[in-house]
Design a protein around this motif. Structure first.
Motif, mmCIF file in Angstrom:
data_model
loop_
_atom_site.group_PDB
_atom_site.id
_atom_site.type_symbol
_atom_site.label_atom_id
_atom_site.label_comp_id
_atom_site.label_asym_id
_atom_site.label_seq_id
_atom_site.Cartn_x
_atom_site.Cartn_y
_atom_site.Cartn_z
ATOM 1 N N TYR A 97 0.833 -1.202 0.000
ATOM 2 C CA TYR A 97 0.000 0.000 0.000
ATOM 3 C C TYR A 97 0.869 1.255 0.000
ATOM 4 C CZ TYR A 97 -3.786 -3.217 1.020
ATOM 5 O OH TYR A 97 -4.695 -4.248 0.941
ATOM 6 N N VAL A 98 1.999 1.201 0.699
ATOM 7 C CA VAL A 98 2.930 2.326 0.684
ATOM 8 C C VAL A 98 3.358 2.623 -0.751
ATOM 9 C CG1 VAL A 98 5.178 3.165 1.444
ATOM 10 C CG2 VAL A 98 3.764 1.844 2.998
ATOM 11 N N GLY A 99 3.730 1.575 -1.473
ATOM 12 C CA GLY A 99 4.178 1.767 -2.852
ATOM 13 C C GLY A 99 3.090 2.309 -3.751
ATOM 14 N N ALA A 100 1.861 1.794 -3.598
ATOM 15 C CA ALA A 100 0.752 2.257 -4.435
ATOM 16 C C ALA A 100 0.451 3.728 -4.193
ATOM 17 C CB ALA A 100 -0.488 1.403 -4.161
ATOM 18 N N VAL A 101 0.385 4.129 -2.920
ATOM 19 C CA VAL A 101 0.127 5.533 -2.597
ATOM 20 C C VAL A 101 1.229 6.423 -3.146
ATOM 21 C CG1 VAL A 101 -0.064 7.192 -0.699
ATOM 22 C CG2 VAL A 101 -1.250 4.990 -0.558
ATOM 23 N N GLN A 102 2.483 5.949 -3.045
ATOM 24 C CA GLN A 102 3.614 6.764 -3.474
ATOM 25 C C GLN A 102 3.583 7.020 -4.975
ATOM 26 O OE1 GLN A 102 5.257 8.028 -1.212
ATOM 27 N NE2 GLN A 102 7.236 8.731 -1.946
ATOM 28 N N ILE A 103 3.236 5.988 -5.743
ATOM 29 C CA ILE A 103 3.187 6.151 -7.199
ATOM 30 C C ILE A 103 2.133 7.168 -7.600
ATOM 31 C CG2 ILE A 103 2.601 4.990 -9.366
ATOM 32 C CD1 ILE A 103 3.860 2.447 -8.162
ATOM 33 N N VAL A 154 17.056 -8.665 2.398
ATOM 34 C CA VAL A 154 16.195 -8.920 1.261
ATOM 35 C C VAL A 154 16.981 -8.991 -0.038
ATOM 36 C CG1 VAL A 154 14.206 -8.088 0.005
ATOM 37 C CG2 VAL A 154 14.404 -7.675 2.435
ATOM 38 N N THR A 155 16.660 -9.964 -0.867
ATOM 39 C CA THR A 155 17.204 -10.039 -2.209
ATOM 40 C C THR A 155 16.049 -10.194 -3.166
ATOM 41 O OG1 THR A 155 17.449 -12.431 -1.999
ATOM 42 C CG2 THR A 155 19.385 -11.100 -1.475
ATOM 43 N N GLY A 156 16.357 -10.149 -4.465
ATOM 44 C CA GLY A 156 15.314 -10.345 -5.457
ATOM 45 C C GLY A 156 14.627 -9.070 -5.828
ATOM 46 N N ALA A 157 13.319 -9.173 -6.091
ATOM 47 C CA ALA A 157 12.571 -8.050 -6.633
ATOM 48 C C ALA A 157 12.432 -6.924 -5.622
ATOM 49 C CB ALA A 157 11.177 -8.531 -7.054
ATOM 50 N N VAL A 158 12.124 -5.738 -6.142
ATOM 51 C CA VAL A 158 11.898 -4.587 -5.268
ATOM 52 C C VAL A 158 10.641 -4.845 -4.458
ATOM 53 C CG1 VAL A 158 11.427 -2.131 -5.225
ATOM 54 C CG2 VAL A 158 12.945 -3.069 -6.949
ATOM 55 N N THR A 159 10.735 -4.693 -3.131
ATOM 56 C CA THR A 159 9.560 -4.872 -2.295
ATOM 57 C C THR A 159 8.720 -3.622 -2.318
ATOM 58 O OG1 THR A 159 10.596 -3.986 -0.346
ATOM 59 C CG2 THR A 159 10.926 -6.333 -0.749
ATOM 60 N N GLY A 160 7.610 -3.681 -1.568
ATOM 61 C CA GLY A 160 6.776 -2.489 -1.464
ATOM 62 C C GLY A 160 7.546 -1.330 -0.902
ATOM 63 N N ALA A 161 8.487 -1.612 0.036
ATOM 64 C CA ALA A 161 9.286 -0.518 0.605
ATOM 65 C C ALA A 161 10.112 0.111 -0.473
ATOM 66 C CB ALA A 161 10.172 -1.052 1.727
ATOM 67 N N GLY A 162 10.700 -0.747 -1.329
ATOM 68 C CA GLY A 162 11.490 -0.198 -2.419
ATOM 69 C C GLY A 162 10.625 0.585 -3.371
ATOM 70 N N ALA A 163 9.384 0.087 -3.575
ATOM 71 C CA ALA A 163 8.500 0.808 -4.486
ATOM 72 C C ALA A 163 8.127 2.160 -3.941
ATOM 73 C CB ALA A 163 7.240 -0.018 -4.730
ATOM 74 N N GLY A 164 8.003 2.235 -2.596
ATOM 75 C CA GLY A 164 7.632 3.507 -1.992
ATOM 76 C C GLY A 164 8.746 4.508 -2.024
ATOM 77 N N VAL A 165 9.998 3.983 -2.063
ATOM 78 C CA VAL A 165 11.119 4.896 -1.977
ATOM 79 C C VAL A 165 11.840 4.985 -3.295
ATOM 80 C CG1 VAL A 165 13.280 5.324 -0.798
ATOM 81 C CG2 VAL A 165 11.378 4.383 0.457
ATOM 82 N N GLY A 211 5.922 8.308 2.221
ATOM 83 C CA GLY A 211 7.273 7.793 2.042
ATOM 84 C C GLY A 211 8.181 8.080 3.223
ATOM 85 N N TRP A 212 8.072 9.292 3.778
ATOM 86 C CA TRP A 212 8.942 9.670 4.891
ATOM 87 C C TRP A 212 8.582 8.922 6.173
ATOM 88 C CZ3 TRP A 212 13.470 11.698 5.545
ATOM 89 C CH2 TRP A 212 14.019 12.483 4.529
#
Length: 466
Positions: A127-133, A445-456, A273-274
């Motif tokens: 949800y963090v990532g979705a809101v950020q986008i 964490v390895t692999g794909a960008v998580t939601g945290a990565g998507a948010g930031v 994000g912050w």
């Protein structure tokens, strides 16, 4: 860019207007310094691609206490920035829903604006990532509208005096730059979440540099356009300068209301994000025993205790500043963050200098080493200049915050000493830990960008700042 271009830019043209157009010179100098910092953080993230950013670099170079100071200062910066963002958002909310100067209504609105993003964080990183986008896309509409469209309505008569504050021009440049730094906070935030990003050695550096350059272009054009479309005497007292600029460009109030709506969405996105960032730094420090262990509690990828503590502290600070009858609440909060942000910046750039001089730098050509050294020295000097520009009051308050942290560190160090038993040493970071980052995020964490990565770092190349 989603966090660098947060909510600060929507109020900063009015905050620096009392200094005159000399603040545009400060913005240009600040941009060069921010780019130097971005390049340094990119190199550091390539060397130590773990979650924690400045905390990781300071601890790897200088040990636990320096790492704690970086984490503590950055954490203070994050939640004080959230309070400042909420104050800025209330100014635009007042355009849509007049609060009639009511202190109670203003406080309630500011608290609501802070807690909504916190609830999105508690729902999980997706949800963090979705809101950020969504927020990042919407925020560019008013900024680009004013930055580009405003140039067609530019009137030099609106600029006002070049140096309006009195005193020396150099002092005015330093003072306005200290306020404007708030708009570049987050230049380091892609590095803070490096452990959550796919291929951080490549993507974090690119995100940091490209995000800073993109934000700088929008900032400079937008501020210049506001200065040229809103009369100086009106801009000084404005609580929604971008709305005033659109009203001046097209007449009426419909344009200003539309911009105010999008500005509110932008600020909510920045707070989204912050809020996540403000929880990640104490999480990384708590993993190493430098913050209370409760900060390691995670739910759906989000450090939940960090989120709750952060929003609670920001709320208390907001209430205090409004009820104390403080004038210029936004500017006061911004200057405090200027000082607290420069502490991890100074420690990070000093860490880079340490790595270069100690022979622990990456194996690169002498020309690359010389360039990295020049950039690190420039970023260090730039950070010192910002401390001077923040002023005595902000440095005084910031130092008090830091000294409270020293007490917290003493308690945590004593606990670690008891747990380790007698003769175990100080618990400082070993060189092996510093090199491998094992003390920061073992098995992280390895692999794909998580939601945290998507948010930031949405799209693999974004960042987090206000």
């Amino acid at each position: 860019m989603g966090n660098i271009i947060g909510g600060g830019i929507f109020l900063l043209p009015a905050s620096v207007a009392p200094f005159g157009t000399v603040s545009l010179v400060a913005f240009g100098i600040l941009t060069l310094g921010a780019i130097a910092l971005a390049l340094v953080f990119g190199r550091l993230a390539h060397r130590l691609p773990q979650t924690g950013g400045p905390y990781v670099y300071a601890r790897a170079a200088f040990g636990d206490f320096a790492g704690f100071l970086a984490a503590w200062s950055y954490w203070i910066t994050a939640w004080v920035s959230n309070a400042a963002l909420a104050v800025a958002a209330v100014g635009y909310l007042d355009v849509l829903v007049p609060l009639h100067g009511s202190t109670a209504a203003t406080i309630a609105a500011a608290l609501l604006i802070q807690w909504l993003p916190a609830l999105a964080n508690l729902a999980g990183t997706r949800y963090v990532g979705a809101v950020q986008i969504v927020a990042t896309v919407l925020k560019f509409v008013p900024l680009i509208l004013v930055a580009v469209g405003g140039l067609f309505f530019f009137d030099s008569a609106n600029l006002g005096p070049f140096h309006a504050s009195g005193g020396s021009a150099l002092g005015a440049v330093s003072a306005s730059a200290a306020i404007l730094l708030f708009s570049y906070l987050g230049v380091e935030s892609a590095a803070v979440s490096a452990g959550e990003v796919r291929d951080p050695r490549r993507n974090v550096g690119r995100a940091t540099v490209l995000g800073t350059l993109g934000a700088a272009a929008v900032y400079l054009l937008g501020t210049l356009a506001v200065f040229g479309t809103v009369a100086h005497d009106r801009l000084v007292d404005s609580t929604a300068p971008f709305s005033d600029a659109v009203d001046a460009m097209f007449g009426g109030s419909w344009g200003g209301s539309a911009v105010a709506s999008m500005a509110l969405v932008s600020m909510l996105g920045a707070l989204n994000g912050w809020t996540l960032l403000s929880a990640q730094t104490p999480y990384a420090a708590a993993r190493d025993g430098l913050f209370p262990k409760v900060f390691t509690v995670r739910r759906r990828g989000v450090p939940t205790v960090g989120v709750l503590v952060t929003v609670a502290l920001a709320s208390l600070l907001t209430v205090y500043n409004y009820t104390a009858g403080t004038q210029g609440v936004f500017e006061i909060l911004v200057l405090v963050t200027t000082f607290t942000a420069t502490v991890p910046y100074l420690l990070s750039t000093a860490a880079q200098i340490h790595f270069l001089l100690s022979g622990r730098a990456d194996r690169v050509s002498r020309a690359r080493l010389a360039r990295d050294g020049v950039l690190a020295l420039a970023a260090f000097g730039f950070s010192l200049w910002l401390v001077a520009g923040a002023g005595y009051a902000a440095v005084y308050q910031g130092v008090l915050f830091l000294f409270v942290g020293v007490l917290v560190y003493a308690v945590m160090a004593a606990r670690r000493g008891r747990a380790a038993g007698p003769g175990s040493g100080s618990g400082a970071v070993s060189e092996v830990e510093a090199e491998s980052g094992a003390g920061i995020a073992t098995g992280s964490v390895t692999g794909a960008v998580t939601g945290a990565g998507a948010g930031v770092a949405t799209g693999g190349a974004t960042r987090a700042g206000d």
